[in-house]
Design a protein around this motif. Structure first.
Motif, PDB file in Angstrom:
ATOM      1  N   LEU A 339     -51.391 -50.706  -8.263  1.00 27.08           N
ATOM      2  CA  LEU A 339     -52.317 -51.729  -7.790  1.00 27.08           C
ATOM      3  C   LEU A 339     -52.235 -51.869  -6.270  1.00 27.08           C
ATOM      4  CD1 LEU A 339     -52.187 -52.190 -10.860  1.00 27.08           C
ATOM      5  CD2 LEU A 339     -52.396 -54.632 -10.403  1.00 27.08           C
ATOM      6  N   VAL A 343     -55.283 -50.587  -3.452  1.00 28.67           N
ATOM      7  CA  VAL A 343     -55.811 -51.424  -2.375  1.00 28.67           C
ATOM      8  C   VAL A 343     -55.577 -50.775  -1.016  1.00 28.67           C
ATOM      9  CG1 VAL A 343     -55.561 -53.635  -1.199  1.00 28.67           C
ATOM     10  CG2 VAL A 343     -55.578 -53.548  -3.701  1.00 28.67           C
ATOM     11  N   LEU A 349     -60.129 -54.172  -5.590  1.00 27.22           N
ATOM     12  CA  LEU A 349     -59.427 -54.697  -6.760  1.00 27.22           C
ATOM     13  C   LEU A 349     -60.236 -55.877  -7.311  1.00 27.22           C
ATOM     14  CD1 LEU A 349     -56.998 -54.543  -8.613  1.00 27.22           C
ATOM     15  CD2 LEU A 349     -55.713 -55.937  -6.971  1.00 27.22           C
ATOM     16  N   ASP A 352     -57.129 -58.360 -10.961  1.00 33.03           N
ATOM     17  CA  ASP A 352     -55.727 -58.035 -10.735  1.00 33.03           C
ATOM     18  C   ASP A 352     -54.919 -58.449 -11.969  1.00 33.03           C
ATOM     19  OD1 ASP A 352     -53.099 -57.758  -9.909  1.00 33.03           O
ATOM     20  OD2 ASP A 352     -53.441 -58.559  -7.897  1.00 33.03           O
ATOM     21  N   THR A 370     -56.602 -54.491 -15.690  1.00 31.79           N
ATOM     22  CA  THR A 370     -56.891 -54.416 -14.257  1.00 31.79           C
ATOM     23  C   THR A 370     -58.137 -53.563 -14.034  1.00 31.79           C
ATOM     24  OG1 THR A 370     -54.574 -54.688 -13.619  1.00 31.79           O
ATOM     25  CG2 THR A 370     -56.019 -53.578 -12.041  1.00 31.79           C
ATOM     26  N   PHE A 372     -60.544 -51.701 -10.978  1.00 33.74           N
ATOM     27  CA  PHE A 372     -60.842 -51.268  -9.609  1.00 33.74           C
ATOM     28  C   PHE A 372     -62.298 -50.809  -9.533  1.00 33.74           C
ATOM     29  CE2 PHE A 372     -56.202 -50.619  -8.987  1.00 33.74           C
ATOM     30  CZ  PHE A 372     -56.068 -51.139  -7.709  1.00 33.74           C
ATOM     31  N   VAL A 390     -55.348 -49.856 -16.503  1.00 34.56           N
ATOM     32  CA  VAL A 390     -56.002 -49.830 -15.195  1.00 34.56           C
ATOM     33  C   VAL A 390     -57.270 -48.986 -15.321  1.00 34.56           C
ATOM     34  CG1 VAL A 390     -55.809 -49.234 -12.758  1.00 34.56           C
ATOM     35  CG2 VAL A 390     -53.788 -50.046 -14.020  1.00 34.56           C
ATOM     36  N   SER A 392     -60.726 -47.624 -13.483  1.00 35.15           N
ATOM     37  CA  SER A 392     -61.300 -47.372 -12.158  1.00 35.15           C
ATOM     38  C   SER A 392     -62.773 -47.010 -12.288  1.00 35.15           C
ATOM     39  CB  SER A 392     -60.555 -46.231 -11.456  1.00 35.15           C
ATOM     40  OG  SER A 392     -59.203 -46.574 -11.227  1.00 35.15           O
TER      41      SER A 392
END
Length: 500
Positions: A339, A343, A349, A352, A370, A372, A390, A392
């Motif tokens: 994370l 950034v 982000l 979070d 999370t 992105f 995560v 993206s």
């Protein structure tokens, strides 16, 4: 907290009675507590187990009829179905995934056991009568002997079930080394083989670390190795085992992309991104970690995903949460480090996960989902397999740019396209350089009678798991040319034999 339980090997159908020189801790990821102490196998113990497995293969299982093998397989299938909820609970207790996800894992493994029950049809050879005058030619497939399975932490029941039922159905003996992080589900499944009537020594579990792995990879009586894990270790397993003359299927890591075209149903795509990105806390080799959105719909899609993420509950997998913890504290910390690096690399982000709240007792290994945005190749959150919750978002201008992005990635495990355009979908399935493709399906794990496996750095070796390829991997072919002479035949002929 009660004292941790001793977890040991299962050898020839019984728990090992020796004393381990080395042990490791097993945790409950939802609380952070140590719940088990695992015996780790030495190289000498691995040698002893493999030797016993070879004897069991030679004395009983390798020569047993297909009819009797099939009886054991059907019984195993029934026992696995009976104990599915107990095994799912073991997965949740040591891996952390929610109970519904753990049960789904067991049921997908059960499908492979059902597939293996058809082994008489799957293993039969061919026959050609009178290929040449009075000459018949036929083929057969025979077992290899002792095979090794090295399985990962993220699917402690399903991945062993990808391999073991097929290997046993084909007449082999098996030595499996589960992940030392969550071995109990694998051991519980192995115990069912004994209850099903499998002869002692045909199915064995040795727990361990690199010492046990290297002992299996180098043992002269191990004929084949099946492995699932990260790409660097998969490559090591492949190179080491093949250097020792073994056949290998080593399934490695992934960076799976989901391409969303402008005509797609964005609500369906957002749901799919959530389900495939955050199920099992992202600890899936088939998880979607890169959502590739065409610019015209990217803003709307990001908002839809963000809105859905706010409704997810993260916590103890036994409490009805949507997502559980990561498997260990060290792995949680590694995922969390991405994370900060994302950034620093310039990604946005949007959500979070460190700011999430968790429904659990104690200090579990949690990180909430999370998100992105504005991610590009060259950023660590894009380039690396994070193996955590995560997601993206990568923005592209066109289908061609999205396809080029996916094909340029060194991994080729799974991918998906979301569109209502049949022509675009058909073009994508043909042009994408990935082993498993979903069309409006975010996690394209094949059913058991097809084979599972990727391309490029997601697979080392030529053979995929289960299905027809699995049967071929665990057997070797033999072709027999036969002529039975009548009493009048005779004479000498030193010429090269010809068909006539």
């Amino acid at each position: 907290m009660s004292n941790p339980t001793r977890i040991t090997h299962l050898i020839a159908g019984s728990p090992w009675e020796g004393t381990a020189e080395r042990t490791s801790e097993v945790f409950n990821p939802a609380t952070g507590e140590v719940t088990g102490v695992l015996d780790l196998a030495s190289a000498d113990l691995v040698d002893e187990v493999v030797t016993g497995a070879k004897q069991a293969w030679q004395d009983s299982w390798g020569s047993l009829s297909l009819a009797k093998r099939t009886q054991v397989l059907f019984k195993f299938r029934e026992l696995l179905h009976r104990d599915r909820e107990r095994i799912a609970a073991l997965i949740t207790a040591e891996h952390g995934k929610v109970l519904s996800d753990a049960l789904g894992e067991v049921m997908r493994g059960l499908e492979v056991a059902e597939f293996a029950c058809g082994i008489p049809q799957l293993i039969k050879g061919g026959y050609t009568e009178n290929a040449s005058t009075n000459v018949d030619v036929y083929s057969m497939r025979q077992s290899l002997g002792v095979v090794a399975v090295i399985s990962p932490f993220n699917f402690p029941a399903m991945v062993p079930l990808w391999f073991v039922p097929v290997a046993i159905a084909c007449g082999n003996a098996v030595v499996i080394k589960p992940s030392e992080k969550d071995p109990s589900a694998t051991i519980a499944v192995a115990e069912l083989w004994t209850e099903a009537g499998l002869p002692d020594g045909v199915m064995n579990v040795v727990n361990g670390d690199k010492e046990a792995v290297d002992a299996l990879l180098g043992h002269p009586d191990i004929k084949a190795v099946s492995f699932v894990g990260s790409t660097p270790i998969a490559k090591y397993v492949y190179e080491t085992a093949t250097a020792n003359g073994k056949r290998v299927q080593a399934l490695g890591g992934a960076k799976n992309h989901m391409l969303v075209l402008p005509d797609a149903d964005l609500d369906l795509a957002a749901d799919a991104a959530i389900n495939a990105g955050f199920g099992s806390a992202g600890e899936r080799c088939m998880a979607i970690s890169a959502l590739v959105a065409v610019d015209s719909i990217a803003d709307e899609l990001v908002e839809k995903i963000k809105d859905r993420m706010g409704k997810l509950r993260t916590g103890d997998g036994t409490r009805g949460s949507d997502m559980g913890p990561l498997v260990t504290g060290a792995h949680r910390d590694k995922v969390t480090s991405y994370l900060d690096s994302g950034v620093a690399d310039g990604a946005s982000l949007v959500v979070d996960g460190r700011e999430g709240t968790y429904d659990a007792d104690g200090d579990g290994f949690f990180l909430a989902p999370t998100l992105f945005d504005q991610v590009r190749p060259g950023m660590s959150v894009y380039d690396d397999e994070i193996f955590g919750p995560v997601l993206s978002v990568v923005r592209v201008r066109t289908y061609d740019e999205g396809l080029e992005l996916i094909n340029a990635n060194p991994y080729g495990n799974g991918t998906a396209i979301f569109t209502n355009d049949g022509g675009a979908a058909r073009r994508f399935q043909d042009e994408v350089e990935v082993g498993m493709v979903g069309i409006n399906v975010p996690i394209p794990v094949p059913v058991s009678y097809y084979s599972f496996g990727g391309w490029k750095n997601s697979l080392f070796g030529d053979t995929h798991a289960h299905g027809t390829e699995g049967v071929h991997f665990y057997t070797r072919g033999k072709v027999v040319t036969s002529r039975w002479l009548d009493p009048s035949h005779g004479g000498l002929n030193l010429g090269f034999p010809q068909n006539d």
